[in-house]
Design an enzyme around this catalytic site. Structure first.
Site, PDB file in Angstrom:
ATOM      1  N   ASP A 217       0.840  -1.198   0.000  1.00  0.00           N
ATOM      2  CA  ASP A 217       0.000   0.000   0.000  1.00  0.00           C
ATOM      3  C   ASP A 217       0.870   1.241   0.000  1.00  0.00           C
ATOM      4  OD1 ASP A 217      -2.250  -1.579   0.128  1.00  0.00           O
ATOM      5  OD2 ASP A 217      -2.583  -1.294   2.276  1.00  0.00           O
ATOM      6  N   ARG A 218       0.363   2.319  -0.564  1.00  0.00           N
ATOM      7  CA  ARG A 218       1.136   3.557  -0.613  1.00  0.00           C
ATOM      8  C   ARG A 218       1.567   3.993   0.783  1.00  0.00           C
ATOM      9  NH1 ARG A 218      -0.702   9.543  -2.331  1.00  0.00           N
ATOM     10  NH2 ARG A 218      -2.679   8.787  -1.531  1.00  0.00           N
TER      11      ARG A 218
END
Length: 332
Positions: free
Chosen positions: A153-154
């Site tokens: 995930d970012r």
């Protein structure tokens, strides 16, 4: 999206080819309905389909950087052909983004592992083209074939494994498909009596609907399994916290965040769980979500060697700086 046509598209470092497929008569395309007929040329269709980029696309066509399915150059006179595709490199919207230098944790002739910073996408997405690990790696190492073998995930930092050559990607990607890679994460969250020094296993069914920001648990067959244990506690000016070691045995979207939240332990700095904040999609470099992909362990498919790659990131890098927590926190 295809990665290569024959002959290959002209190289634009870090940006893979995009494709526009031209619909035939009767297809539900707003441009065709508005025109009440078919465009004369392939270039006409693309420019009418994407009017904001018409001038840019005309320049790409004139420069010979647009190709058809057979690799032939698309010219201003190339006729519209229903069902055919045109291929071109996407424009880079964040051209002015500052250069990114990735910390290399492991490298051999086939793969490399880097420490993904918090707030950086793993792969190009939306307006984050240059600001992604894959594009940053392609620029840093002058290799346009680099691709990500998995994703983080970012908001998550830590170990990300990249493949250097397109021809080798399938061999290494199979490790993740067959779940032979052992993943370990570190996280910071509150403490409660549901998770202690002994591992707790969370099993549930997690579903993520496209367009809905949160994943959620629902009744049904288990598709997500996570082992969680408390490593240590610490106290700072925001209260008492726990540092957790987390081992996901499956790979559902937001799995760790959903399972920690289900235990009443949402991650420190998480803007999406338990309730999305108004600015959930804006990264705060001074207060990143406290989740780190700590290590990957796998048998190298080319050499047979057992490889463990560990992140150099630590929750203490943020919690200690902000709040005076012990600087030794999880540095072992």
């Amino acid at each position: 999206m295809r990665r290569r046509v024959n002959p290959p598209l002209p190289t634009v470092r870090g940006v893979g080819p995009a494709r526009v497929r031209m619909p035939g008569p009767g297809s539900p395309d707003p441009v065709l309905r508005a025109l009440d007929g078919l465009p004369t040329t392939a270039a006409d269709y693309v420019q009418q389909r994407f009017p904001n980029d018409a001038a840019w696309f005309a320049h790409e066509v004139a420069a010979g950087r647009v190709r058809g399915d057979d690799g032939a150059v698309v010219t201003p006179a190339t006729p519209y052909e229903a069902g055919a595709s045109v291929w071109f490199h996407r424009p880079v919207p964040d051209e002015d983004a500052a250069p990114i230098t990735l910390d290399v944790l492991y490298e051999d002739e086939w793969i490399l592992a880097v420490d993904k910073p918090h707030g950086l996408c793993s792969t190009p997405k939306g307006e984050n083209v240059r600001r992604s690990v894959v594009v940053a790696a392609r620029c840093q190492f002058h290799n346009d074939e680099i691709s990500a073998l998995h994703r983080l995930d970012r908001s998550t930092g830590g170990v990300l494994l990249l493949c250097k050559h397109a021809a080798d990607r399938g061999v290494f990607h199979r490790m993740f498909q067959e779940r032979t890679v052992t993943k370990t994460y570190w996280a910071v969250a509150r403490v409660n009596d549901r998770v202690g020094k002994e591992p707790v296993r969370v099993e549930s069914r997690i579903r993520k609907i496209q367009g809905v920001v949160q994943a959620f648990e629902e009744p049904g067959d288990v598709n997500a399994v996570t082992d969680i244990r408390l490593l240590e506690r610490f106290t700072d000016d925001a209260g008492q916290w726990g540092c957790y070691e987390i081992a996901p045995l499956t790979g559902r979207t937001h799995q760790i965040r959903v399972h920690m939240n289900s235990l009443g332990l949402p991650l420190r700095g998480d803007k999406l769980y338990p309730v999305p904040l108004d600015d959930f999609d804006v990264e705060d470099p001074d207060n990143p979500m406290q989740l780190i992909a700590r290590s990957l362990t796998f048998t190298h498919p080319m050499t047979g060697e057992m490889i463990t790659v560990s992140s150099r990131l630590s929750p203490s890098a943020h919690t200690a700086r902000r709040s005076g927590a012990s600087s030794e926190l999880l540095t072992h």
